[in-house]
Design a protein around this motif. Structure first.
Motif, short mmCIF file in Angstrom:
data_model
loop_
_atom_site.label_atom_id
_atom_site.label_comp_id
_atom_site.label_asym_id
_atom_site.label_seq_id
_atom_site.Cartn_x
_atom_site.Cartn_y
_atom_site.Cartn_z
N SER A 1 0.69 -1.06 -0.11
CA SER A 1 -0.03 -0.10 0.27
C SER A 1 0.89 1.25 -0.10
O SER A 1 1.92 1.28 0.66
N SER A 2 0.57 2.36 -0.55
CA SER A 2 1.16 3.65 -0.62
C SER A 2 0.22 4.77 0.00
O SER A 2 -0.99 4.35 0.56
N PRO A 3 0.76 5.75 0.04
CA PRO A 3 -0.24 6.79 0.72
C PRO A 3 -1.20 7.10 0.08
O PRO A 3 -2.20 8.24 0.59
N THR A 4 -1.36 6.87 -1.24
CA THR A 4 -2.57 7.37 -1.88
C THR A 4 -3.31 6.25 -2.43
O THR A 4 -4.11 6.22 -3.12
N SER A 5 -3.27 4.97 -1.91
CA SER A 5 -3.84 3.86 -2.11
C SER A 5 -5.48 4.04 -1.34
O SER A 5 -5.49 4.39 -0.38
N PRO A 6 -6.31 3.75 -2.12
CA PRO A 6 -7.58 4.13 -1.65
C PRO A 6 -7.96 3.07 -0.61
O PRO A 6 -7.44 1.85 -0.44
N ILE A 7 -8.99 3.38 0.25
CA ILE A 7 -9.17 2.38 1.56
C ILE A 7 -9.66 1.12 1.07
O ILE A 7 -9.66 0.03 1.79
N SER A 8 -10.27 1.08 0.01
CA SER A 8 -11.10 0.06 -0.58
C SER A 8 -10.05 -0.91 -1.13
O SER A 8 -10.48 -2.09 -1.64
N MET A 9 -8.85 -0.43 -1.26
CA MET A 9 -7.87 -1.45 -2.24
C MET A 9 -7.21 -2.30 -1.29
O MET A 9 -6.63 -2.17 -0.07
N THR A 10 -6.89 -3.49 -1.57
CA THR A 10 -6.23 -4.56 -0.87
C THR A 10 -4.70 -4.36 -1.40
O THR A 10 -4.53 -4.36 -2.68
N SER A 11 -3.78 -4.98 -0.65
CA SER A 11 -2.60 -4.85 -1.46
C SER A 11 -1.64 -6.02 -0.27
O SER A 11 -2.31 -6.73 0.48
N LYS A 12 -0.70 -6.16 -0.76
CA LYS A 12 0.33 -7.26 0.03
C LYS A 12 0.62 -6.84 1.70
O LYS A 12 0.72 -7.93 2.34
N THR A 13 0.37 -5.54 1.74
CA THR A 13 0.39 -4.95 3.22
C THR A 13 -1.07 -4.70 3.60
O THR A 13 -1.13 -4.11 4.83
#
Lengths: 576, 282
Positions: free
Chosen positions: B134-146
């Motif tokens: 995840s990055s500082p602009t990843s939407p809250i709805s987005m899943t990622s490896k972290t």
């Protein structure tokens, strides 16, 4: 003829003018022809709390602070209470009887009443000038004529108008007169040598002046006690030499900006202290990896963490040498007194430029805030040294920014000057500067970077002249570093005078790379090596142990205050 | 243009970009080369500074001086170059992790100093080089490896931040529209003061939520008659959650830090050598 020496401490409360009294007194005594060593402590608060100024004057070298004092001038009970135990048995308490209540801690020591408040009120109508009364009285004890004090008061208060000047001059004269009438027996038969070509500076000021002498053009900085005065000085003065001193948002940005300016061809220096150096450790590696020259003056304070910002300690040495991810070369230096602060700063910037690597100069709070009169530096002796740059007609196709050389130093193009556009990168790279992670390349480039330390180590072998003392018939030696020089030298002199035992003394100014050949030669005849340091763990002793497989006797002091020669004398004697 | 004029190819280095096939960053660097040619930048007088991340490789592909520093510190490094050498053209490049995460504290201060340089912030809302955190602009709805189960932090609004920092040139672009980008680069590099370009550049390998397809639906250029002096109106555009407005959002002209340092130097005058200053300590 034996030299004369006098140590005076003025104690009072913050806001009473203890420090300005001490500063004017220092200058008057120095101009009056004595060698001085002045030290101050500030209360942690801006106003209120204990303030102390200690002035040692001598017609011989005044190389260290003294733990015990000949004269304690107590402006009030707070100054008496804190320092009465520091008066020598042969010493004297000078005090304002209206504000000090004596008790049995004074013992049989002599006491002289100096009604500071009363005299101040009598001469000026107010209590405010009592610090100047004290100044006049102490100046009388040191011996220079009252005119030295009167003149300096005019300089000091000049901006506040003639009335203020005259009032304070009156206070100085009254104090001086009172001392000549009531304390004349405290005067020492000093051999005054006025008129010498000297400057009176603190360690911080000497470093800042050294930076200007070294041709530093860009000083990024972030305020941190006790290094802030260097940055403030350069913010004030550097623009008048065409340089730029700019405050950044933290020490990370500070060093990054410094590296940017260095990459762009400028001579860069930044002052900081331990916590700031910690923040710089990643960018410090970047400077080493991209081979950008940069000089950091790290004014050590009591640690760890926020620790004791206004106190001294020699505890950043290991961090300075090793504090890094991976392994990268850097040069660690430590000036041994105020005069040396100027010259080692000049030398540090030169080494950084010549070897294209970071140089960390370790001073400490004690050195930073101590003032001494030193010979005015002879600027014709300044050797700037140059950064190696490629010829302007260098062919770009065959050019290698990180060419492998014997000294590890290769020509560095300057943007806007050379048509040799290249990439400087924190990634491991090949001689051209292109990223390359092969085992062979990493080994080659690591060797290349460390070749600088080897080359520098060879060059510094013959550069320890002033600080050496190596009698032929000794089996005991002391190795010290940094600001402990004066206290060690005095302690060894006193031991030799009292016991006849001669002890060798080595005090390297470049701590890493170690001047190995020189240290081996020094260690050769010794059966015992003593390493005193102002830290808890014996950092330099460990470094020497690791390099030479020796087992030095370690003397540690981690109190936040510097070694005095008396205490070193005592602890060294225990090992004879 | 005369024969000696530099062409687009003159700004490309021998190294070909190594980004994933289809990476949005190609849509950033191509118009960037074109803009360098249009303003006739002088390669030896141009310095590009980058941080860590896919976008950190940017200067390797340009025929200029380049500095690939540590993570998050491209801006202060570039500021050091420019403040000490105002004669150079300086460009900093970085991603959303580099510029808004680890190095997020620096933008405000370079804006305050109004350092005369350009910052290209290439945003893909993911850590691509390290393969999908995840990055500082990843939407809250987005899943990622972290954020394997769900996002737990709200994203930043970079445009709104840059406007509130009062950067003197704030623009937003989209790597799916490289033609518009070229003009923004030209304007940014010609601007006197700190110019910041927030460019959304989809990561085709790691970000499956924000793609060229989803971006194409929300990207819209600002109206032709957009008033670039109205900071409050610009903030309203930045707060628009439905539309990704692109173009030059805000611009003003005020003294740079070098202007201020120069006038200070002039006002103070020069010492007649160090001896004069030493004399004050006698």
């Amino acid at each position: 003829m034996a030299t004369q020496d006098l140590v005076v401490r003025i104690g009072g409360e913050g806001g009473e003018g203890v420090i300005s009294c001490g500063e004017i007194l220092s200058k008057a005594v120095a101009r009056g022809g004595l060698n001085i060593h002045a030290f101050r402590t500030f209360p942690a608060e801006i106003r209120g709390g204990l303030a102390m100024f200690q002035l040692r004057g001598s017609d011989g070298p005044a190389r260290s602070l003294s733990q015990s004092v000949d004269v304690l001038c107590a402006m009030n009970h707070c100054g008496y209470d804190a320092y009465v135990h520091n008066i020598k048995d042969t010493g004297v308490l000078v005090y304002d009887p209206a504000f000090v209540t004596l008790d049995d801690r004074l013992g049989g020591r002599r006491r002289i009443e100096l009604p500071l408040d009363e005299i101040s009120k009598e001469v000026t109508g107010a209590s405010r000038a009592k610090n100047m009364v004290a100044m006049g009285a102490m100046l009388a004890i040191f011996g220079p004529p009252v005119e030295y004090g009167v003149k300096l008061v005019a300089d000091h208060f000049g901006k506040k108008g003639e009335d203020v000047v005259r009032m304070n001059q009156g206070a100085v004269e009254a104090g001086y007169k009172f001392a000549m009438e009531h304390m004349v027996e405290l005067r020492r038969p000093f051999k005054l040598q006025p008129g010498r070509d000297e400057i009176l500076v603190t360690g911080n000021e000497a470093c800042a002046l050294g930076a200007i002498a070294a041709g530093v053009e860009f000083v990024p900085g972030y305020p941190i006690t006790p290094a802030t005065p260097i940055f403030e000085f350069l913010c004030r003065e550097l623009p008048k030499f065409g340089g730029k001193a700019v405050q950044f948002e933290d020490e990370i940005a500070t060093l990054a900006a410094g590296i940017g300016a260095s990459f762009a061809g400028k001579r860069v220096l930044t002052p900081t202290s331990g916590p700031g150096l910690s923040l710089m450790s990643e960018t410090l590696n970047l400077a080493a990896m991209t081979e950008c020259p940069i000089t950091i003056i790290n004014v050590m304070r009591g640690g760890p963490s926020t620790g004791m910002p206004t106190k001294t300690e020699q505890s950043d040495l290991k961090f300075a040498i090793y504090g890094t991810s991976g392994e990268s070369p850097r040069c660690i230096m430590a000036p041994l007194d105020i005069y040396d602060c100027f010259w080692q700063t000049v030398r540090g910037v030169r080494i950084a430029e010549k070897y294209q690597m970071p140089v960390i100069i370790l001073t400490d709070q004690a050195l930073a805030y101590t003032s001494q009169n030193i010979p005015t530096p002879d600027l014709s002796e300044v050797d700037l040294g140059e950064r190696l740059t490629p010829p302007l007609d260098q062919d770009r196709e065959t050019f290698e920014r990180y060419a492998v050389t014997e000294t590890g130093v290769s020509p560095m193009p300057i943007p806007g000057v050379h048509d040799l556009m290249y990439m400087a990168t924190g990634l491991e790279h090949n001689p051209k500067g292109a990223p390359n992670y092969t085992p062979k390349m990493h080994e080659l480039m690591t060797q290349q970077r460390f070749a600088k330390l080897k080359a520098l180590g060879k060059r510094i072998v013959h550069q320890h002249k002033v600080e050496e003392y190596e009698p032929e018939d000794t089996e005991i030696g002391v190795i010290g570093w940094g600001s402990t020089y004066g206290a060690i030298a005095e302690a060894l002199e006193n031991i030799e005078r009292d016991t006849g035992v001669r002890i060798a003394h080595l005090h390297p100014r470049i701590l890493s790379p170690l001047p190995e050949w020189r240290i081996r030669q020094f260690l050769g005849p010794l059966k015992k090596l003593i390493v005193p340091e102002e830290n808890y763990t014996g950092q330099y002793a460990h470094f020497l142990k690791g390099k030479f497989g020796i087992k030095p006797i370690e003397i540690h002091k981690a109190h936040g205050i510097p070694f005095s020669s008396e205490e070193l004398e005592k602890s060294i004697k225990e090992h004879l | 243009m005369s024969d000696t004029a530099l062409k687009v190819a003159d700004f490309k280095s021998d190294l070909k970009p190594i980004w994933c096939s289809g990476c949005g960053d190609f849509g950033v660097i191509t118009p960037f080369y074109q803009a360098l040619a249009e303003i006739q930048a002088v390669p030896k007088e141009t310095v590009i500074v980058s941080g860590i991340g896919c976008s950190g490789r940017f200067p390797y592909f340009c025929n200029t001086y380049g500095f690939h520093g540590v993570h998050g510190r491209a801006l202060p490094t570039a500021a050091g170059v420019k403040i000490s050498r105002p004669d150079l053209k300086v460009i900093a490049v970085g991603g959303d992790g580099d510029g808004l995460g680890i190095g997020g504290g620096h933008i405000a201060h370079v804006a305050r100093k109004n350092v005369d340089m350009t910052y290209i912030l290439i945003d893909n809302s993911i850590y691509g080089l390290t393969k999908g955190q995840s990055s500082p602009t990843s939407p809250i709805s987005m899943t990622s490896k972290t954020a394997p189960h769900t996002g737990i932090e709200e994203p930043l609004n970079p445009l709104l931040m840059f406007l509130s920092y009062h950067a003197s040139f704030v623009a937003r672009g989209y790597s799916g529209k490289p033609k518009n980008l070229k003009q923004l680069f030209v304007d940014a590099m010609n601007h006197k003061g700190f110019s910041i370009l927030h460019i959304f550049s989809p990561c085709v390998s790691m970000n499956k939520q924000i793609t060229f397809k989803t971006m194409n639906e929300i990207v819209k250029p600002l109206p032709d008659d957009w008033d670039t002096s109205n900071r409050l109106a610009a903030m309203e555009k930045a707060l628009d959650e439905d539309t990704f407005w692109t173009g030059l959002v805000y611009q003003d002209e005020r003294p740079t830090i070098n202007d201020r340092l120069d006038s200070l130097e002039e006002k103070l005058g020069r010492y007649d050598g160090l001896s004069e200053l030493l004399g004050q300590y006698k």
